[in-house]
Write an enzyme that holds these catalytic residues in place. Structure first.
Site, PDB file in Angstrom:
ATOM      1  N   PHE A   1       0.859  -1.189   0.000  1.00 13.96           N
ATOM      2  CA  PHE A   1       0.000   0.000   0.000  1.00 13.96           C
ATOM      3  C   PHE A   1       0.891   1.234   0.000  1.00 13.96           C
ATOM      4  O   PHE A   1       1.767   1.362   0.850  1.00 13.96           O
ATOM      5  CB  PHE A   1      -0.916   0.008   1.229  1.00 13.96           C
ATOM      6  CG  PHE A   1      -2.240  -0.657   0.983  1.00 13.96           C
ATOM      7  CD1 PHE A   1      -2.304  -2.021   0.773  1.00 13.96           C
ATOM      8  CD2 PHE A   1      -3.415   0.074   0.939  1.00 13.96           C
ATOM      9  CE1 PHE A   1      -3.515  -2.655   0.526  1.00 13.96           C
ATOM     10  CE2 PHE A   1      -4.634  -0.541   0.694  1.00 13.96           C
ATOM     11  CZ  PHE A   1      -4.685  -1.908   0.495  1.00 13.96           C
TER      12      PHE A   1
ATOM     13  N   CYS B   1      -5.863  15.061  -0.367  1.00 18.87           N
ATOM     14  CA  CYS B   1      -7.107  14.681  -1.037  1.00 18.87           C
ATOM     15  C   CYS B   1      -7.784  15.949  -1.537  1.00 18.87           C
ATOM     16  O   CYS B   1      -7.642  17.009  -0.931  1.00 18.87           O
ATOM     17  CB  CYS B   1      -8.027  13.917  -0.082  1.00 18.87           C
ATOM     18  SG  CYS B   1      -9.555  13.348  -0.872  1.00 18.87           S
TER      19      CYS B   1
ATOM     20  N   CYS C   1     -16.460  15.195   1.202  1.00 15.21           N
ATOM     21  CA  CYS C   1     -16.474  13.823   1.693  1.00 15.21           C
ATOM     22  C   CYS C   1     -16.338  13.891   3.216  1.00 15.21           C
ATOM     23  O   CYS C   1     -15.328  14.376   3.720  1.00 15.21           O
ATOM     24  CB  CYS C   1     -15.316  13.041   1.072  1.00 15.21           C
ATOM     25  SG  CYS C   1     -15.299  11.313   1.558  1.00 15.21           S
TER      26      CYS C   1
ATOM     27  N   CYS D   1     -14.559  10.136   6.019  1.00 16.82           N
ATOM     28  CA  CYS D   1     -13.229   9.553   5.853  1.00 16.82           C
ATOM     29  C   CYS D   1     -12.655   9.082   7.196  1.00 16.82           C
ATOM     30  O   CYS D   1     -12.763   9.762   8.208  1.00 16.82           O
ATOM     31  CB  CYS D   1     -12.308  10.602   5.251  1.00 16.82           C
ATOM     32  SG  CYS D   1     -10.689   9.964   4.828  1.00 16.82           S
ATOM     33  N   ASP D   2     -12.028   7.917   7.186  1.00 16.04           N
ATOM     34  CA  ASP D   2     -11.400   7.405   8.407  1.00 16.04           C
ATOM     35  C   ASP D   2      -9.882   7.243   8.227  1.00 16.04           C
ATOM     36  O   ASP D   2      -9.261   6.457   8.929  1.00 16.04           O
ATOM     37  CB  ASP D   2     -12.035   6.065   8.808  1.00 16.04           C
ATOM     38  CG  ASP D   2     -11.898   5.003   7.727  1.00 16.04           C
ATOM     39  OD1 ASP D   2     -11.293   5.280   6.682  1.00 16.04           O
ATOM     40  OD2 ASP D   2     -12.401   3.882   7.945  1.00 16.04           O
ATOM     41  N   THR D   3      -9.301   7.979   7.284  1.00 15.10           N
ATOM     42  CA  THR D   3      -7.897   7.790   6.938  1.00 15.10           C
ATOM     43  C   THR D   3      -7.085   9.042   7.244  1.00 15.10           C
ATOM     44  O   THR D   3      -7.518  10.151   6.944  1.00 15.10           O
ATOM     45  CB  THR D   3      -7.768   7.492   5.424  1.00 15.10           C
ATOM     46  OG1 THR D   3      -8.588   6.369   5.122  1.00 15.10           O
ATOM     47  CG2 THR D   3      -6.326   7.190   5.040  1.00 15.10           C
TER      48      THR D   3
ATOM     49  N   GLU E   1      -7.009   3.086  -5.720  1.00  8.88           N
ATOM     50  CA  GLU E   1      -8.286   3.292  -5.018  1.00  8.88           C
ATOM     51  C   GLU E   1      -8.548   4.782  -5.109  1.00  8.88           C
ATOM     52  O   GLU E   1      -7.891   5.578  -4.437  1.00  8.88           O
ATOM     53  CB  GLU E   1      -8.159   2.883  -3.552  1.00  8.88           C
ATOM     54  CG  GLU E   1      -7.659   1.477  -3.328  1.00  8.88           C
ATOM     55  CD  GLU E   1      -8.765   0.520  -2.933  1.00  8.88           C
ATOM     56  OE1 GLU E   1      -9.874   1.012  -2.633  1.00  8.88           O
ATOM     57  OE2 GLU E   1      -8.518  -0.686  -2.932  1.00  8.88           O
TER      58      GLU E   1
ATOM     59  N   HIS F   1      -9.699  -6.247   6.865  1.00  5.62           N
ATOM     60  CA  HIS F   1      -8.499  -5.851   7.602  1.00  5.62           C
ATOM     61  C   HIS F   1      -8.863  -5.298   8.981  1.00  5.62           C
ATOM     62  O   HIS F   1      -8.117  -5.491   9.942  1.00  5.62           O
ATOM     63  CB  HIS F   1      -7.688  -4.830   6.800  1.00  5.62           C
ATOM     64  CG  HIS F   1      -8.480  -3.666   6.321  1.00  5.62           C
ATOM     65  ND1 HIS F   1      -9.517  -3.791   5.426  1.00  5.62           N
ATOM     66  CD2 HIS F   1      -8.404  -2.349   6.615  1.00  5.62           C
ATOM     67  CE1 HIS F   1     -10.034  -2.611   5.182  1.00  5.62           C
ATOM     68  NE2 HIS F   1      -9.389  -1.711   5.894  1.00  5.62           N
TER      69      HIS F   1
HETATM   70  S1  SF4 Z   1     -12.613   8.841   1.918  1.00  7.74           S
HETATM   71 FE1  SF4 Z   1     -10.938  10.232   2.558  1.00  7.74          FE
HETATM   72  S2  SF4 Z   1      -9.358   9.947   1.012  1.00  7.74           S
HETATM   73 FE2  SF4 Z   1     -11.263   9.134   0.141  1.00  7.74          FE
HETATM   74  S3  SF4 Z   1     -12.203  10.857  -0.968  1.00  7.74           S
HETATM   75 FE3  SF4 Z   1     -13.034  10.897   1.092  1.00  7.74          FE
HETATM   76  S4  SF4 Z   1     -11.684  12.356   2.188  1.00  7.74           S
HETATM   77 FE4  SF4 Z   1     -10.592  11.721   0.343  1.00  7.74          FE
END
Ligand code: SF4
Length: 217
Positions: A25, A31, A46, A49-51, A117, A211
């Site tokens: 990865f 973003c 968005c 998001c959990d990242t 992705e 995961h």
């Molecule tokens: S989930 Fe996170 S990385 Fe994906 S588009 Fe939304 S804000 Fe961006």
């Protein structure tokens, strides 16, 4: 061009069609649908998001001045002489803000298949081997073809109802239950509604985030 990378690590793909497959990865920083800062979440395109994709301070992360340097770093994370087709998943953040043809070619030159992705708001270079698009509400979908379409479900906005995507040119259609961090009951309700939708509309398959269940990175 140079590349800003949050982290690089070897793990098993946890979601979608390649679930269980070893992959490096490579998480790009940044973003186009959210700044990554909590104070901006409510106003973001968005919101779920959990990242963590801010900065370049994760394991293996950094600023890479050339495509070759980044491809070498990814190749170093793959087990040597161990068989299997090397596979890199370019994620983020939004990988298509940075992933370009020279980098894809550098991966191919090192024997890698290249997956992405993406949120689908930027057209993908033709050389990518596996395109997974995950559409987000309030964001125009530009990349309308690929290998898998993975829709987080449910999303409130009418634009993200699954029926809006069924005519697009993808090989696989996945619904992925919306994970609500810290609220397992709500997450379970989303799993149930996504499963029910797949049962009633068999074009769609359920994608679970294995995961997270298994405790993999
Ligand atoms: S989930 Fe996170 S990385 Fe994906 S588009 Fe939304 S804000 Fe961006």
């Amino acid at each position: 061009m140079s590349y800003a990378v949050k982290e690089i690590y070897l793990t098993l793909q946890g979601e979608g069609n390649h679930t269980g497959r070893a992959a490096v990865f490579m998480r790009f920083a940044g973003c186009n649908l959210w700044s990554g800062l909590e104070r901006d979440r409510e106003e973001a395109n968005c919101k779920f998001c959990d990242t963590d994709f801010i900065g370049v301070n994760g394991p293996g992360g950094g600023k890479f001045k050339t495509a070759a340097a980044l491809a070498d770093a990814v190749a170093a994370a793959w087990p040597q002489n161990a068989g299997g087709k090397p596979y890199v998943i370019c994620t983020g953040g939004e990988p298509l803000l940075q992933l370009d043809t020279p980098l894809i070619k550098a991966f191919h030159a090192r024997g890698f298949e290249v997956g992405i992705e993406t949120n689908g708001t930027i057209a993908a270079p033709a050389e990518i081997d596996w395109i997974c698009v995950s559409p987000k509400a309030a964001a125009p979908l530009v990349q309308t073809s690929g290998n898998e379409l993975k829709l987080v479900y449910p999303q409130k906005e009418a634009e993200t109802h699954p029926s809006r995507f069924e005519q697009l040119s993808f090989e696989h259609f996945y619904l992925q239950p919306l994970d609500v961090i810290g609220d397992p009951a709500q997450t379970a309700a989303h799993v149930a509604s996504a499963a029910a939708y797949c049962l009633a509309h068999p074009l769609w398959r359920l994608s679970t985030q294995t995961h997270k269940i298994l405790g993999l990175p």
